[in-house]
Design a protein around this motif. Structure first.
Motif, PDB file in Angstrom:
ATOM      1  N   PHE A   1       0.822  -1.389   0.056  1.00 15.60           N
ATOM      2  CA  PHE A   1       0.115  -0.058  -0.010  1.00 15.60           C
ATOM      3  C   PHE A   1       0.933   1.165  -0.098  1.00 15.60           C
ATOM      4  N   GLU A   2       0.454   2.109  -0.766  1.00 14.09           N
ATOM      5  CA  GLU A   2       1.393   3.475  -0.947  1.00 14.09           C
ATOM      6  C   GLU A   2       1.043   4.526   0.318  1.00 14.09           C
ATOM      7  N   TRP A   3      -0.246   4.282   1.028  1.00 16.85           N
ATOM      8  CA  TRP A   3      -0.425   5.383   2.135  1.00 16.85           C
ATOM      9  C   TRP A   3      -0.445   4.312   3.440  1.00 16.85           C
ATOM     10  N   ARG A   4       0.523   4.645   4.055  1.00 15.94           N
ATOM     11  CA  ARG A   4       0.801   4.005   5.477  1.00 15.94           C
ATOM     12  C   ARG A   4       0.984   5.336   6.490  1.00 15.94           C
ATOM     13  N   GLY A   5      -0.088   5.622   7.158  1.00 16.91           N
ATOM     14  CA  GLY A   5      -0.073   6.729   7.852  1.00 16.91           C
ATOM     15  C   GLY A   5      -0.342   6.865   9.188  1.00 16.91           C
ATOM     16  N   LEU A   6      -0.021   7.717  10.011  1.00 16.61           N
ATOM     17  CA  LEU A   6      -0.365   8.323  11.298  1.00 16.61           C
ATOM     18  C   LEU A   6      -0.816   9.716  11.179  1.00 16.61           C
ATOM     19  N   HIS A   7      -1.737   9.831  11.835  1.00 11.48           N
ATOM     20  CA  HIS A   7      -2.614  11.394  12.217  1.00 11.48           C
ATOM     21  C   HIS A   7      -2.109  11.788  13.393  1.00 11.48           C
ATOM     22  N   LEU A   8      -1.928  13.163  13.746  1.00  9.85           N
ATOM     23  CA  LEU A   8      -1.955  13.513  14.921  1.00  9.85           C
ATOM     24  C   LEU A   8      -2.607  14.962  15.157  1.00  9.85           C
ATOM     25  N   ASP A   9      -3.445  15.037  16.281  1.00 11.25           N
ATOM     26  CA  ASP A   9      -4.077  16.117  16.341  1.00 11.25           C
ATOM     27  C   ASP A   9      -3.543  17.160  17.233  1.00 11.25           C
ATOM     28  N   CYS A  10      -3.145  18.320  16.731  1.00 10.15           N
ATOM     29  CA  CYS A  10      -2.227  19.031  17.596  1.00 10.15           C
ATOM     30  C   CYS A  10      -3.265  20.336  18.030  1.00 10.15           C
ATOM     31  N   SER A  11      -4.372  20.168  17.676  1.00  8.54           N
ATOM     32  CA  SER A  11      -5.428  21.460  18.157  1.00  8.54           C
ATOM     33  C   SER A  11      -5.842  21.216  19.648  1.00  8.54           C
ATOM     34  N   ARG A  12      -6.426  19.928  19.968  1.00  6.92           N
ATOM     35  CA  ARG A  12      -7.009  19.799  21.127  1.00  6.92           C
ATOM     36  C   ARG A  12      -5.883  19.980  22.145  1.00  6.92           C
TER      37      ARG A  12
ATOM     38  N   TYR B   1     -12.029  -2.421  -8.286  1.00  5.10           N
ATOM     39  CA  TYR B   1     -11.878  -1.113  -7.646  1.00  5.10           C
ATOM     40  C   TYR B   1     -10.752  -1.152  -6.465  1.00  5.10           C
ATOM     41  N   HIS B   2      -9.963  -2.176  -6.339  1.00  3.67           N
ATOM     42  CA  HIS B   2      -9.056  -2.393  -5.429  1.00  3.67           C
ATOM     43  C   HIS B   2      -7.980  -1.128  -5.573  1.00  3.67           C
ATOM     44  N   ALA B   3      -7.496  -0.675  -6.654  1.00  6.87           N
ATOM     45  CA  ALA B   3      -6.509  -0.126  -6.892  1.00  6.87           C
ATOM     46  C   ALA B   3      -6.749   1.560  -6.366  1.00  6.87           C
ATOM     47  N   TYR B   4      -8.225   1.687  -6.007  1.00  6.01           N
ATOM     48  CA  TYR B   4      -8.204   3.008  -5.504  1.00  6.01           C
ATOM     49  C   TYR B   4      -8.014   3.247  -3.871  1.00  6.01           C
ATOM     50  N   ILE B   5      -7.972   1.847  -3.383  1.00  7.62           N
ATOM     51  CA  ILE B   5      -7.840   2.121  -1.975  1.00  7.62           C
ATOM     52  C   ILE B   5      -6.041   2.301  -1.681  1.00  7.62           C
ATOM     53  N   LEU B   6      -5.874   3.393  -1.283  1.00  7.94           N
ATOM     54  CA  LEU B   6      -4.386   3.666  -1.324  1.00  7.94           C
ATOM     55  C   LEU B   6      -3.788   3.090  -0.083  1.00  7.94           C
ATOM     56  N   GLY B   7      -4.396   2.945   1.158  1.00  6.13           N
ATOM     57  CA  GLY B   7      -3.791   2.067   2.131  1.00  6.13           C
ATOM     58  C   GLY B   7      -4.612   2.480   3.355  1.00  6.13           C
ATOM     59  N   GLY B   8      -3.957   2.656   4.615  1.00  6.26           N
ATOM     60  CA  GLY B   8      -4.683   2.900   5.796  1.00  6.26           C
ATOM     61  C   GLY B   8      -3.898   3.923   6.706  1.00  6.26           C
ATOM     62  N   GLN B   9      -4.583   4.350   7.731  1.00  8.49           N
ATOM     63  CA  GLN B   9      -3.977   5.382   8.745  1.00  8.49           C
ATOM     64  C   GLN B   9      -4.752   5.228  10.081  1.00  8.49           C
TER      65      GLN B   9
END
Length: 753
Positions: free
Chosen positions: A151-162, A456-464
């Motif tokens: 998968f090309e999207w292997r991500g972590l998200h961080l909320d710096c607002s709260r 449609y599998h190719a449209y799933i970039l990955g996960g986060q």
């Protein structure tokens, strides 16, 4: 002392699992751990202009392993032999774009790579194989690896607002991401509780919007605890943003900014109230949740949002720009003359479609900056802008729908990827928003829905995974919530065919947690918790099995009021002369008393009762199935999802089989009230009885006003049916107004003479 450093790992087990030491697991790997090559104090490679930037990248987060570039000079009389050879443009048609090969031979190390990112990933694999001796020499086993991500999207998200995190803390966060080959950092920079990025054109966004005057104490549902009356906030200058982006680039991590619109806008509207529908002057939000204040659709507001894009977009080289788009109530648009004018002018059907209009305007503006708009899956409901991407968080159905419309999709469902949820049912866990997401559940994640057609599998970039920080106030707590769950995600977004959970757990215990120790990362030790697995094969009894995910740590279990010689398996019976009995258990892994788990079992006549029928709970809150209602354990308050069955808007029907006709005396129903989390008491319960399942008659009906309802009964029946009616809609003025509330139920106790 950190518990894993004290473990004795026998060499036979080490050799047996040597192929599984790297995380995520390479596609092909052979390792000879019986033969380590000593490469001295450093690695040396030839001074080649083409690899100058790559070497700088490799040395950015190399854990003390330096790569030196050199060019031998005959006049100096000094000759250095290279022991690291980099082979760029390793290009075969059958190879994936990010393919790398790592060969550690007796004389030298060879890295073949298709791009600098793949070379960097090869180096991370090398670092995970690295050992040193007493002289600090580099020791590496003979190894051959061929690898690439699925998968090309292997991500972590961080909320710096709260809650706000410093640039140094973010760099530490990125370092650990890079080690496990994550390549996308989703940076949540604005929300109701704080605007965190400097804009030259609008300094009020940070002078006003970056600071709140107080912060909610305790959980959102604990209204009585009030607020900490202290100014809180901070922001990143544009120079600091560029510093973070440049640092991430050296780690081959792409930074995607998120600027929330049109909802989650309280911080911005505190600075510029005229941009909202109500134009009411309100402070930056000091509590959590969803607010009605949204950006208006008038030209002034749209121009402001476009100005924000004008300044923010050039700071981020990423092709993606996240606009949020989630949880934006339309109620204020009903009374906003500008939004009503927008509806009429653009032939929209309702106020909800105003959001779609705003986002299409932003999409057109982002295209001028060669950016792809990406938003949370609510943007599907208001009409997807052309060529945009979707981040699916409310399950995977939204992502599936977007993929079928040929939009790129990143899967980030709450069920597997919300790392602000509790990761253990240990009562000593730090406060979290709710939910229940243990390590094993994360490892069940796969980004591609099973029912998505292969075309449609190719449209799933990955996960986060997402780290929302309402209840994460500092860096140690952040890392505690992230690891080791991020290790499970790293494995699943790299490999469609990941190793078994047992193999994954082995590499975590033997290799990865010791590494996190060396980096002083405050990871969760929930993996060492003993778990109580309850079952029953007859009424009035509970079988308790105590299990521990960590095979290296023996489990110690204590009973306060019964005696037993077993350490892991117990059969508990309700004494004949009792209607109810209470038993207290505690258990912990040896040496881990601070992770002690305690459980109180309330044995009753109906504990373990056969349940003939139950309305299916929501998959997210269905831990233990129908047995959860009769297992003798009350759901905890504050709640986490492991103790409760959750239903979303459904009338709940439960049928109990008491095996024979009973002279009933009482029914007790336990429900949860946590309105800040959209969990409401049911409106009503009806009780039916029968001795023939086809002939139920109503025996009691009443409204529900409290969490535990005791309903007297005076009838003789074998079968009991409960029909529990949920609250219809969340009332106006409350969190989630107009939405279907959740109904959470747990222990149901029936007694008889």
């Amino acid at each position: 002392m950190r518990f894993l450093l004290s473990l004795l790992i026998v060499s036979a087990v080490f050799a047996l699992k040597a192929q599984n030491m790297i995380l995520p697991q390479p596609k092909f790997i052979t390792v000879d751990t019986t033969h380590y090559v000593n490469f001295g104090k450093a690695l040396f490679t030839y001074n080649d202009a083409a690899t100058h930037r790559l070497i700088e990248s490799l040395n950015t987060n190399s854990h003390g392993l330096e790569v030196h570039r050199f060019r031998n000079s005959p006049s100096s009389g000094i000759r250095i032999n290279a022991n690291l050879f980099l082979h760029p443009k390793y290009d075969k048609k059958e190879l994936d774009y990010d393919n790398y090969t790592l060969d550690i031979q007796a004389e030298a190390i060879h890295i073949y790579y298709t791009n600098e990112a793949s070379a960097y990933m090869a180096f991370q694999s090398l670092l995970q194989l690295l050992k040193t001796n007493a002289q600090k020499d580099i020791l590496l086993p003979l190894t051959h690896i061929n690898d690439y991500p699925d998968f090309e999207w292997r991500g972590l998200h961080l909320d710096c607002s709260r809650h706000f995190f410093s640039t140094q803390e973010i760099k530490r966060f990125l370092n650990t991401m890079a080690y496990y080959k994550f390549n996308k950092f989703h940076w949540h920079l604005t929300d109701d509780q704080g605007w965190r990025i400097e804009l030259k054109k609008y300094p009020e966004l940070t002078s006003v919007g970056a600071y709140r005057d107080s912060t909610k104490i305790g959980h959102f549902n604990e209204f009585e605890k009030g607020y900490e009356k202290q100014r809180y906030g901070g922001y990143y200058t544009q120079k600091q943003v560029q510093e973070i982006v440049a640092y991430a680039a050296k780690l081959h991590i792409e930074v995607i900014p998120e600027i929330e619109m049109p909802g989650h806008a309280r911080a911005a509207l505190a600075a510029f109230p005229e941009l909202g529908c109500s134009q009411e002057q309100l402070p930056v939000a000091s509590t959590w949740g969803i607010f009605n204040e949204v950006f208006c659709s008038k030209k002034q507001s749209l121009n402001f949002l476009k100005d924000v894009i004008e300044e923010v977009a050039p700071l981020f080289p990423s092709n993606y720009f996240h606009i949020g788009g989630d949880e934006a109530p339309s109620i204020q648009r009903e009374h906003c003359k500008h939004c009503q004018k927008t509806i009429k002018k653009h032939h929209l059907h309702n106020e909800h479609e105003v959001q779609g209009y705003i986002l299409k305007e932003m999409n057109a503006h982002l295209k001028k900056h060669n950016k792809t708009l990406i938003g949370w899956d609510e943007i599907i409901e208001s009409g997807l802008p052309d060529n945009c991407a979707v981040m699916s968080w409310r399950g995977m159905q939204g992502g599936k729908q977007a993929a079928e419309q040929k939009h790129p999709v990143v899967m980030s469902p709450t069920t597997y990827c919300y790392f602000d949820y509790y990761q253990s049912d240990n009562p000593n866990e730090p406060l979290a928003i709710g939910g229940y997401l243990p390590l094993e559940k994360v490892y069940q994640f796969t980004p591609i829905p099973q029912d998505l057609d292969t075309q449609y599998h190719a449209y799933i970039l990955g996960g986060q995974a997402n780290l929302w920080t309402e209840y994460i106030a500092d860096f140690d707590h952040l890392m505690y919530m992230t690891y080791p769950r991020a290790l499970a995600l790293a494995e699943k977004v790299w490999n469609k065919n990941a190793p078994s959970y047992e193999d994954f757990l082995h590499k975590v215990l033997f290799y990865q947690l010791p590494y996190l120790d060396t980096q002083n990362i405050n990871y969760s030790k929930a993996i060492a918790d003993a778990n109580f697995v309850l079952s029953s094969d007859s009424m009035g009894t509970v079988a308790v099995h105590v299990e521990n995910q960590n095979p290296l740590l023996p489990t110690i279990t204590n009973f306060r009021n019964i005696s037993t010689s077993s350490k892991t398996d117990f059969q508990l019976h309700l004494p004949e002369h009792k209607v109810q009995d209470t038993i207290y258990l505690s258990s912990f892994a040896e040496g881990m008393e601070d992770r002690k788990k305690e459980i109180t079992l309330y044995l009753s006549q109906s504990t373990g009762c056969k349940i003939d029928s139950l309305t299916p709970p929501h998959p997210k809150f269905n831990n233990g199935g129908s047995f959860t209602l009769v297992n003798g354990v009350y759901g905890r308050r504050p709640w986490n999802g492991s103790d409760w069955l959750g239903f979303s808007g459904d009338t709940i029907t439960v049928i109990f089989d008491l095996l024979e006709q009973r002279e009933l005396t009482q029914l007790e129903l336990s429900c949860l009230k946590a309105e800040g989390s959209w969990i409401y008491l049911p409106e009503h319960i009806s009780v039916f009885g029968a001795n023939d399942k086809n002939a139920f008659e109503e025996v009691e009906s009443r409204a529900i006003h409290k969490e535990i309802s005791e309903i007297p009964l005076a009838n003789n029946y074998r079968y009991i049916k409960l029909v529990i009616a949920p609250k219809d809609k969340i009332p106006q003025g409350n969190e989630g107004a107009g939405q279907n509330p959740w109904t959470f139920i747990d222990e149901i106790i029936i007694t008889w003479n």
